[in-house]
Scaffold this active site. Structure first.
Site, short mmCIF file in Angstrom:
data_model
loop_
_atom_site.label_atom_id
_atom_site.label_comp_id
_atom_site.label_asym_id
_atom_site.label_seq_id
_atom_site.Cartn_x
_atom_site.Cartn_y
_atom_site.Cartn_z
N ASP A 53 0.85 -1.18 0.00
CA ASP A 53 0.00 0.00 0.00
C ASP A 53 0.89 1.24 0.00
O ASP A 53 2.12 1.14 0.13
CB ASP A 53 -0.88 -0.03 1.25
CG ASP A 53 -2.06 0.92 1.20
OD1 ASP A 53 -2.28 1.55 0.14
OD2 ASP A 53 -2.77 1.05 2.22
N ASP A 94 -9.15 3.85 -1.87
CA ASP A 94 -9.95 4.20 -0.69
C ASP A 94 -11.31 4.74 -1.08
O ASP A 94 -11.55 5.95 -1.06
CB ASP A 94 -9.17 5.21 0.15
CG ASP A 94 -7.86 4.65 0.67
OD1 ASP A 94 -7.76 3.41 0.75
OD2 ASP A 94 -6.95 5.42 0.98
#
Length: 948
Positions: A547, A622
């Site tokens: 990430d 996200d």
């Protein structure tokens, strides 16, 4: 994963954004990006560039000549290549740059195979080059410079037809002419000039050795006046020093006859790319964008500079190989016209043929573009795969269901969640651990109080044939007591700031360094850290998640790294969009090496570039628990599939906010039919394991997940095919129905392979959906009811909360495993059920692929089963497509369901050894469904079933 405001250090708190939407002021518009603004100020018209035909040089596979900018007399070198597979490559670079300009490495599989070029005609202002078969030619016009690719009498594509080629050459700043590049950097460049030179002395184009550029009285190249942002640029509190000055490039492409273009992910936008006249261009610049907006051309986490054009006549692609910040303008002469207006044009035989113009603008590097000429969608996918590779073939378990949140608290929490799936009879394969599992965000470690015995935890999962994913991010806590940091620093592997010291920024651990993943030595070292004796507590059923690898820098400009940071001799501005690819590559290499090359890896990445498909999966970042985010997940993943990245998914339920029970159920139903199927949630959201929304919703979620597991054989076969051929797994309808204009803008339904059509329910309170079933003369079957529908129609489908509208194409055979167990590994040797959907001509075909589901033996030892299943003239047969493979399987065929046929009087199984046996069967005359029970043949065997 974006920042959680209450968990950050005070300095980073300033960066927290509204929980309602992205703060756009943190990210540049085109007007705030100096080079984009400069380039966009150029208007279509007379190009200053002229081709010098007397510098033409032609070898068997390469044509080169010089271009000159008549405004400043700077010369460029144009190179043209015809590539195998109906592609053309165009490169434009400075003829004599002050120092080398960045050319993207490691993305292409190898140097593309070239084919012969020949000049077939030439006059004082043009030349015609043969491109091989199908009467393809390239017409080069000298003044103004322009390229047209022609097939027969049709212009397929034009370059610089609008005169927007722009190439900002390297120069010395006027007010600091006496200031030279530092001796250290200068000597580095001197030593590298020969390495990066594109031509040897003997290969220089005619006239190159003695080129004299026009200069002014001071001996400097005549330049236009400097504009703001050329030599220094400030955004908010950050100043980009731009030591090399303006270096941007631009080129326009015109596509006659084209109204629909797709690709250039990643954007939270429609599948069909929009006209950008009067708005910002689409931006390609990997960024950590907190709760992104929908229907916006803003940059997101990944960037694949590939655009696909499609019309009823042809499909083509443009691959702009540049890793710097890039903006893409799209304009169309049909944009804004209503459907009635287009029909009126047709009736009136309008002289204005449709055309789309695309302009690429990048901050640095060179122009290196691959033109993929199709002509069919499948051809473009094959062409692009030949350049950058195909989707990696994941282990079967990676295609199953993944359970994640930020964060599962400790080992006991992991055990409890694992048991919860068993207690509620819901299968899953992977549980995930986010950043809180590590010791103070020190990756490759475990929190000693929360995860004191990671191997015990992993062994518990392994005993149930389940697995775990742990996050390993590329920002490294600056801590003298942290082994990883100390080794990176001692090996001098960190990215440097503009002054030569280690670049540091703020991220989850606080002050962090950023490894230079562009350095192959760094990547080799990083890969070594996944060895079991280095990554303490890890085991073979642990996989990895990368990430924050845009890279995310909380206190950096636009929440990323400063552009004047240094990766060896290159600035970060040159390599930015490559960083995430390199992180995932190094991690995947590490997982392969830890098993001595035996096991296939699984690595999820947030940032990506062209070629990232070779290293694992991506997700859409996200998102939020909103209906709009559920809807947009479809075009976002379709766009990725079109440019080679098939292994895509969105966080089921939405990362931010808390979904209603209805939204969560609908998201599970949609996610079960997308390639990467993972639930994920923000640390501040309430828990949302599948059984926490009441028994009725638990049952609905369970059923959606079970449908995924039953279809795993089909998903696996499609990923094998994607790995071999580059064809997308999840695909828009127009890919399979390229002549059907009605499919060109559809983005609320899609195909899985060519045989399953899915129309998820994505509207709150929906009581029905309208699905378009394509294909005149084709038939489609509802997979739940077996009801038959004709193609080439829009079908209204009433829905309830249990509905997942899915249709199987008539003419197909799909293999399923209807005995669903707690994980895919538990189902490996279970029997198959064949679903045979007869087409309008009473025939069908499909494939069955089996291997060991987790190693490279399918590739290295050719250990796999690949069968062709076909039904014709009332005979169903299985034929071996891999005669050289000796792989065996314990799986067998337990049932065959045929829909769309008639009732036979008998069903006879003929085995490979010649024996015959009668099969029991049932026929439902209402639905015309024939069920053959217990053929009992091995899935790898030859057999035939005859219906009479």
């Amino acid at each position: 994963m974006a920042a959680s405001c209450d968990s950050l250090l005070p300095l980073v708190l300033l960066l927290c954004l509204s929980a309602q939407a992205v703060d756009r002021s943190n990210f540049k518009t085109c007007d705030q990006s100096a080079f984009c603004k400069r380039q966009r100020e150029l208007k279509p018209g007379q190009s200053p560039y002229r081709a010098l035909l007397d510098t033409l040089e032609l070898s068997n596979s390469r044509l080169s000549l010089q271009l000159i900018n008549d405004n400043n007399k700077v010369r460029l070198l144009l190179e043209l290549y015809r590539l195998q597979g109906n592609m053309t490559r165009v490169k434009i670079n400075e003829l004599k740059p002050l120092k080398p300009r960045y050319e993207v490495p490691d993305v292409l599989l190898s140097d593309p195979i070239t084919e012969a070029l020949s000049v077939v005609a030439q006059d004082e202002n043009s030349l015609v080059v043969s491109l091989g078969g199908k009467d393809q030619r390239l017409i080069l016009s000298a003044q103004p410079f322009r390229l047209d690719i022609v097939e027969g009498s049709q212009v397929l594509m034009s370059l610089n037809s609008r005169g927007l080629l722009a190439f900002e050459h390297l120069r010395t700043r006027k007010d600091t002419i006496s200031h030279k590049i530092s001796s250290t950097v200068g000597s580095m460049w001197d030593s590298l000039k020969s390495m990066f030179s594109s031509k040897s002395e003997s290969e220089q184009a005619p006239g190159q050795e003695n080129v004299e550029q026009q200069t002014d009285e001071d001996g400097q190249i005549k330049e236009e006046d400097d504009k703001p942002g050329m030599w220094e640029e400030t955004f908010k509190s950050h100043t980009d020093s731009k030591p090399n000055g303006p270096t941007s490039i631009s080129l326009d492409f015109s596509l006659p006859g084209v109204e629909h273009v797709y690709g250039i992910p990643e954007h939270a936008d429609t599948l069909k790319l929009k006209n950008t006249d009067g708005s910002d261009p689409y931006r390609l610049y990997n960024l950590d964008v907190f709760q992104y907006e929908l229907h916006n051309p803003m940059a997101l986490y990944g960037a694949v500079p590939v655009l696909i054009s499609h019309s009823t006549d042809r499909t083509m692609g443009i691959f702009w190989l540049n890793a710097a910040e890039t903006w893409v303008d799209i304009s169309s002469n049909t944009a804004g016209k209503t459907m009635f207006g287009k029909i009126l044009d047709f009736v009136q035989v309008s002289s204005e043929a449709p055309q789309t113009d695309v302009r690429w603008m990048s901050e640095s590097g060179i122009i290196d573009v691959f033109i993929m000429l199709g002509p069919k969608p499948a051809d473009v996918f094959t062409q692009y795969a030949s350049l950058t590779g195909t989707q990696s073939f994941p282990p079967l378990s990676a295609l199953a269901y993944h359970q994640c949140r930020w964060n599962y608290n400790d080992q006991e929490d992991v055990k409890t969640v694992d048991q919860g799936f068993d207690e509620h009879d819901i299968p899953y394969d992977f549980i995930w651990l986010d950043i809180e599992h590590a010791d103070g965000k020190r990756y490759f470690t475990w929190d000693p109080s929360k995860f004191p015995q990671p191997k015990e935890m992993l062994q518990g999962l392994m005993d149930k044939r389940r697995k775990l994913v742990a996050i390993v991010d590329p920002h490294i806590k600056v801590d003298s007591g942290y082994k990883i940091h100390n080794e990176i620093r001692s090996k001098n592997f960190y990215v440097k700031n503009k002054d030569g010291g280690d670049y540091e920024g703020w991220c989850w651990p606080g002050n962090a360094g950023y490894p230079d993943f562009t350095n192959p030595e760094m990547r080799t070292w990083w890969a070594s850290q996944f060895a079991y004796d280095q990554y303490e507590g890890s085991m073979e059923n642990q996989y990895i998640w990368n990430d924050m690898n845009e890279p995310s820098v909380f206190n950096g400009p636009e929440v990323t790294m400063h552009k004047d940071a240094l990766h060896g001799v290159w600035e970060h501005r040159d390599v930015h969009n490559l960083y995430g690819l390199y992180v995932q590559k190094a991690t995947a290499d590490g997982l392969i090496q830890r098993s001595e090359g035996v096991q296939r890896p699984f690595v999820l990445t947030r940032a990506f570039f062209a070629g990232s498909q070779r290293y694992g999966a991506v997700w859409t970042g996200d998102n939020a628990a909103e209906w709009g985010h559920l809807k947009i997940s479809i075009p976002m993943c379709l766009s990725l599939g079109l440019v080679g990245i098939s292994f895509c998914g969105a966080d089921v339920g939405g990362f931010f906010k808390h979904p209603s029970a209805e939204l969560l159920v609908r998201w599970y139903q949609a996610g079960a039919y997308q390639p990467f199927f993972r639930a994920h949630a923000h640390i501040d959201t309430p828990r949302r394991e599948p059984w926490l929304f009441g028994p009725e919703n638990t049952a609905l979620i369970r059923e959606a997940i079970r449908q995924r597991y039953a279809l795993l054989p089909y998903w696996y076969q499609l990923f094998y095919n994607a790995h071999r051929t580059g064809q997308p797994v999840m695909r828009p309808l127009w890919v399979e129905y390229p002549d059907d204009f009605a499919t060109f803008s559809i983005e609320d339904e899609y195909l899985i392979g060519k045989d399953l059509l899915v129309h998820p329910v994505t509207d709150e309170g929906a009581t029905g959906v309208t699905a378009y079933l394509p294909g005149k003369g084709e038939v489609w079957y509802d997979v739940h009811t077996f009801q038959k529908h004709d193609g080439d129609q829009s079908l209204y489908i009433p829905v309830t909360m249990s509905s997942i509208p899915v249709f199987q194409r008539g003419g197909s055979i799909i293999c399923r495993k209807d005995r669903v167990r707690r994980s895919s590994s538990c189902m490996e040797n279970d029997p198959y059920t064949l679903y045979v959907a007869l087409g309008s001509q009473g025939s069908a075909e499909g494939e069955l692929y089996i291997d060991d589901f987790h190693t490279f033996s399918f590739e290295e030892a050719k250990q796999f089963v690949h069968r062709r299943l076909s039904f014709s003239a009332n005979t169903l047969s299985s034929r071996n497509l891999a005669p050289d493979s000796q792989f065996s399987t314990a799986s067998w065929i337990e049932k065959i369901v045929i829909f769309g046929g008639s009732q036979p009087s008998s069903a006879t199984l003929k085995s490979a050894d010649g024996t015959e046996s009668a099969l029991e069967f049932e026929f439902d005359s209402t639905l015309a469904v024939l069920t053959l029970r217990k053929p009992g043949v091995n899935a790898a065997a030859d057999w035939t079933i005859v219906l009479r």
